[in-house]
Design a protein around this motif. Structure first.
Motif, PDB file in Angstrom:
ATOM      1  N   THR A  21     -15.828  31.233  47.886  1.00 58.45           N
ATOM      2  CA  THR A  21     -15.386  32.913  46.836  1.00 58.45           C
ATOM      3  C   THR A  21     -14.366  32.680  46.261  1.00 58.45           C
ATOM      4  O   THR A  21     -13.773  32.007  45.593  1.00 58.45           O
ATOM      5  N   TYR A  22     -14.762  33.327  44.840  1.00 58.16           N
ATOM      6  CA  TYR A  22     -14.434  33.526  43.977  1.00 58.16           C
ATOM      7  C   TYR A  22     -12.871  34.697  43.946  1.00 58.16           C
ATOM      8  O   TYR A  22     -13.183  35.497  44.544  1.00 58.16           O
ATOM      9  N   ARG A  23     -12.348  34.611  43.647  1.00 58.42           N
ATOM     10  CA  ARG A  23     -11.177  35.191  43.450  1.00 58.42           C
ATOM     11  C   ARG A  23     -10.521  36.034  42.023  1.00 58.42           C
ATOM     12  O   ARG A  23     -11.568  34.753  40.843  1.00 58.42           O
ATOM     13  N   THR A  24      -9.933  37.069  42.151  1.00 59.67           N
ATOM     14  CA  THR A  24      -9.878  37.738  40.562  1.00 59.67           C
ATOM     15  C   THR A  24      -9.358  36.691  39.347  1.00 59.67           C
ATOM     16  O   THR A  24     -10.165  36.367  38.287  1.00 59.67           O
ATOM     17  N   GLU A  25      -8.698  35.473  39.910  1.00 59.39           N
ATOM     18  CA  GLU A  25      -8.303  34.587  38.750  1.00 59.39           C
ATOM     19  C   GLU A  25      -9.802  33.163  38.381  1.00 59.39           C
ATOM     20  O   GLU A  25      -9.780  32.701  36.930  1.00 59.39           O
ATOM     21  N   THR A  26      -9.874  32.983  39.320  1.00 59.06           N
ATOM     22  CA  THR A  26     -11.664  32.351  39.348  1.00 59.06           C
ATOM     23  C   THR A  26     -12.848  33.094  38.616  1.00 59.06           C
ATOM     24  O   THR A  26     -13.185  32.988  36.910  1.00 59.06           O
ATOM     25  N   LEU A  27     -12.772  34.736  38.347  1.00 58.60           N
ATOM     26  CA  LEU A  27     -13.488  34.840  37.129  1.00 58.60           C
ATOM     27  C   LEU A  27     -12.793  35.513  36.352  1.00 58.60           C
ATOM     28  O   LEU A  27     -13.747  35.130  35.264  1.00 58.60           O
ATOM     29  N   LYS A  28     -11.864  35.068  36.024  1.00 61.01           N
ATOM     30  CA  LYS A  28     -10.963  34.506  34.424  1.00 61.01           C
ATOM     31  C   LYS A  28     -11.335  33.902  34.240  1.00 61.01           C
ATOM     32  O   LYS A  28     -11.734  33.137  33.100  1.00 61.01           O
ATOM     33  N   GLU A  29     -11.210  32.860  34.649  1.00 59.72           N
ATOM     34  CA  GLU A  29     -11.541  31.003  34.627  1.00 59.72           C
ATOM     35  C   GLU A  29     -13.097  31.236  34.030  1.00 59.72           C
ATOM     36  O   GLU A  29     -13.874  30.620  33.192  1.00 59.72           O
ATOM     37  N   MET A  30     -13.336  31.487  35.107  1.00 64.40           N
ATOM     38  CA  MET A  30     -15.770  31.723  34.726  1.00 64.40           C
ATOM     39  C   MET A  30     -15.727  31.926  33.014  1.00 64.40           C
ATOM     40  O   MET A  30     -16.532  31.435  32.167  1.00 64.40           O
ATOM     41  N   SER A  31     -15.167  33.206  33.121  1.00 64.90           N
ATOM     42  CA  SER A  31     -15.357  34.324  31.787  1.00 64.90           C
ATOM     43  C   SER A  31     -14.967  33.113  31.227  1.00 64.90           C
ATOM     44  O   SER A  31     -15.742  32.536  29.661  1.00 64.90           O
ATOM     45  N   ALA A  32     -14.191  32.169  30.528  1.00 64.26           N
ATOM     46  CA  ALA A  32     -12.999  31.669  29.362  1.00 64.26           C
ATOM     47  C   ALA A  32     -14.159  30.339  29.773  1.00 64.26           C
ATOM     48  O   ALA A  32     -14.754  30.584  27.890  1.00 64.26           O
ATOM     49  N   ALA A  33     -14.737  29.704  30.234  1.00 68.62           N
ATOM     50  CA  ALA A  33     -15.372  29.243  30.885  1.00 68.62           C
ATOM     51  C   ALA A  33     -17.096  29.503  29.768  1.00 68.62           C
ATOM     52  O   ALA A  33     -18.180  28.385  28.727  1.00 68.62           O
ATOM     53  N   PHE A  34     -18.048  30.133  30.487  1.00 65.93           N
ATOM     54  CA  PHE A  34     -18.900  31.136  29.854  1.00 65.93           C
ATOM     55  C   PHE A  34     -18.582  31.290  28.374  1.00 65.93           C
ATOM     56  O   PHE A  34     -19.673  30.819  27.323  1.00 65.93           O
ATOM     57  N   GLU A  35     -17.617  31.503  27.995  1.00 65.51           N
ATOM     58  CA  GLU A  35     -17.738  32.096  26.325  1.00 65.51           C
ATOM     59  C   GLU A  35     -17.473  30.620  25.491  1.00 65.51           C
ATOM     60  O   GLU A  35     -18.023  30.702  25.267  1.00 65.51           O
ATOM     61  N   ASP A  36     -16.556  29.224  26.154  1.00 65.72           N
ATOM     62  CA  ASP A  36     -16.920  28.454  25.471  1.00 65.72           C
ATOM     63  C   ASP A  36     -17.901  28.044  25.070  1.00 65.72           C
ATOM     64  O   ASP A  36     -18.226  27.308  24.050  1.00 65.72           O
ATOM     65  N   ALA A  37     -19.120  27.874  26.288  1.00 69.62           N
ATOM     66  CA  ALA A  37     -19.971  27.445  26.880  1.00 69.62           C
ATOM     67  C   ALA A  37     -20.746  28.019  25.412  1.00 69.62           C
ATOM     68  O   ALA A  37     -21.941  27.488  24.731  1.00 69.62           O
ATOM     69  N   THR A  38     -20.797  29.338  25.615  1.00 70.95           N
ATOM     70  CA  THR A  38     -21.599  30.459  24.633  1.00 70.95           C
ATOM     71  C   THR A  38     -21.209  29.707  23.129  1.00 70.95           C
ATOM     72  O   THR A  38     -22.591  29.733  22.224  1.00 70.95           O
ATOM     73  N   HIS A  39     -20.295  29.357  22.742  1.00 70.44           N
ATOM     74  CA  HIS A  39     -19.841  29.071  21.171  1.00 70.44           C
ATOM     75  C   HIS A  39     -20.312  27.176  20.960  1.00 70.44           C
ATOM     76  O   HIS A  39     -19.698  27.085  19.695  1.00 70.44           O
ATOM     77  N   ASP A  40     -20.087  26.764  21.782  1.00 65.81           N
ATOM     78  CA  ASP A  40     -20.006  25.273  21.541  1.00 65.81           C
ATOM     79  C   ASP A  40     -21.380  24.932  20.904  1.00 65.81           C
ATOM     80  O   ASP A  40     -22.211  25.169  22.789  1.00 65.81           O
ATOM     81  N   ASP A  41     -21.429  24.508  20.056  1.00 66.99           N
ATOM     82  CA  ASP A  41     -23.153  23.515  19.994  1.00 66.99           C
ATOM     83  C   ASP A  41     -22.769  22.397  20.370  1.00 66.99           C
ATOM     84  O   ASP A  41     -24.246  21.584  20.323  1.00 66.99           O
ATOM     85  N   SER A  42     -22.434  21.923  21.024  1.00 64.76           N
ATOM     86  CA  SER A  42     -22.757  20.506  21.901  1.00 64.76           C
ATOM     87  C   SER A  42     -23.328  20.726  23.209  1.00 64.76           C
ATOM     88  O   SER A  42     -23.546  20.226  23.950  1.00 64.76           O
ATOM     89  N   VAL A  43     -22.925  21.981  23.728  1.00 59.52           N
ATOM     90  CA  VAL A  43     -24.042  22.798  24.784  1.00 59.52           C
ATOM     91  C   VAL A  43     -24.505  22.923  24.936  1.00 59.52           C
ATOM     92  O   VAL A  43     -25.358  24.128  24.321  1.00 59.52           O
ATOM     93  N   ALA A  44     -25.851  22.458  25.049  1.00 62.69           N
ATOM     94  CA  ALA A  44     -27.116  22.943  25.518  1.00 62.69           C
ATOM     95  C   ALA A  44     -27.958  23.718  26.430  1.00 62.69           C
ATOM     96  O   ALA A  44     -28.443  24.389  26.676  1.00 62.69           O
ATOM     97  N   VAL A  45     -26.867  23.270  27.554  1.00 58.42           N
ATOM     98  CA  VAL A  45     -27.275  23.728  28.864  1.00 58.42           C
ATOM     99  C   VAL A  45     -26.026  24.441  30.276  1.00 58.42           C
ATOM    100  O   VAL A  45     -24.712  23.758  29.733  1.00 58.42           O
ATOM    101  N   LEU A  46     -26.232  25.157  30.151  1.00 56.63           N
ATOM    102  CA  LEU A  46     -25.021  25.404  31.841  1.00 56.63           C
ATOM    103  C   LEU A  46     -25.771  25.759  32.959  1.00 56.63           C
ATOM    104  O   LEU A  46     -26.585  25.772  33.109  1.00 56.63           O
ATOM    105  N   VAL A  47     -25.030  24.998  33.423  1.00 57.65           N
ATOM    106  CA  VAL A  47     -25.198  24.455  35.284  1.00 57.65           C
ATOM    107  C   VAL A  47     -23.758  25.599  36.018  1.00 57.65           C
ATOM    108  O   VAL A  47     -22.817  24.466  35.873  1.00 57.65           O
ATOM    109  N   LEU A  48     -24.618  26.349  36.845  1.00 60.94           N
ATOM    110  CA  LEU A  48     -23.463  26.476  37.729  1.00 60.94           C
ATOM    111  C   LEU A  48     -23.598  26.571  39.246  1.00 60.94           C
ATOM    112  O   LEU A  48     -24.822  26.280  39.731  1.00 60.94           O
ATOM    113  N   THR A  49     -22.376  25.989  39.918  1.00 56.14           N
ATOM    114  CA  THR A  49     -22.646  25.327  41.483  1.00 56.14           C
ATOM    115  C   THR A  49     -21.518  25.363  42.550  1.00 56.14           C
ATOM    116  O   THR A  49     -20.380  26.455  41.489  1.00 56.14           O
ATOM    117  N   GLY A  50     -21.034  25.296  42.984  1.00 59.44           N
ATOM    118  CA  GLY A  50     -19.844  25.317  44.114  1.00 59.44           C
ATOM    119  C   GLY A  50     -19.677  23.816  44.699  1.00 59.44           C
ATOM    120  O   GLY A  50     -20.553  23.332  44.564  1.00 59.44           O
TER     121      GLY A  50
END
Length: 174
Positions: A21-50
């Motif tokens: 399950t996610y909490r508010t803090e989890t959502l904030k951390e996911m947001s930061a990770a997604f933002e980083d992956a968006t702008h990092d040219d060394s990232v070609a694909v994102l995998v989301l899991t549990g």
């Protein structure tokens, strides 16, 4: 957990004892990770899991809901905006996103896998919504589930909280 290696960014919800399950803090951390992956040219694909093999994610932490949102209802609106923004970020990363569904994908967890471009599910995976049972709104599923699996099947999942196994999810296009 946010990891990057060999062109792959991997975001893992790491609360297996609570079915990821996610909490508010989890959502904030996911947001930061997604933002980083968006702008990092060394990232070609994102995998989301549990973490673990029981659950991809079973949605929001109901203990947090009880502690925070019942005493200060306006905080639920703020939380809802954050949840929707994180799903929006996931849908618009600009790179392929893959949900690695290793167990139950329930409620908001199912909505996160819906927001990914592709999903790969373990044979024991299950997909379902629980909103009508707990008084919650399936904000993402209401929009995107009918487009993916058709209106009647979406209504069946959303209104009846019907569990869909991995084989059926594959057949339906979920």
């Amino acid at each position: 957990i946010y990891e990057k290696k060999d062109w792959i960014a991997k975001v893992t919800k790491n609360r297996p004892e609570f079915y990821n399950t996610y909490r508010t803090e989890t959502l904030k951390e996911m947001s930061a990770a997604f933002e980083d992956a968006t702008h990092d040219d060394s990232v070609a694909v994102l995998v989301l899991t549990g973490a673990g093999d029981k659950a991809f994610c079973t949605g929001g932490d109901v203990a947090e809901y009880a502690d925070s949102f019942t005493s200060v209802p306006r905080d639920f609106v703020k939380w809802g905006k954050l949840f929707n923004r994180v799903n929006e970020q996931l849908r618009h990363i600009g790179k392929p996103t893959i949900a690695r569904v290793n167990g139950m994908a329930v409620g908001g967890g199912n909505e996160f896998q819906i927001s990914c471009d592709l999903a790969i599910a373990a044979d024991h995976a299950q997909f379902f919504q629980v909103g009508t049972s707990v008084g919650s709104v399936a904000a993402v599923s209401c929009w995107f589930l009918p487009l993916m699996i058709g209106d009647r099947r979406a209504r069946e999942m959303l209104f009846l909280n019907k569990r869909i196994d991995a084989k059926t999810a594959l057949e339906w296009g979920l």
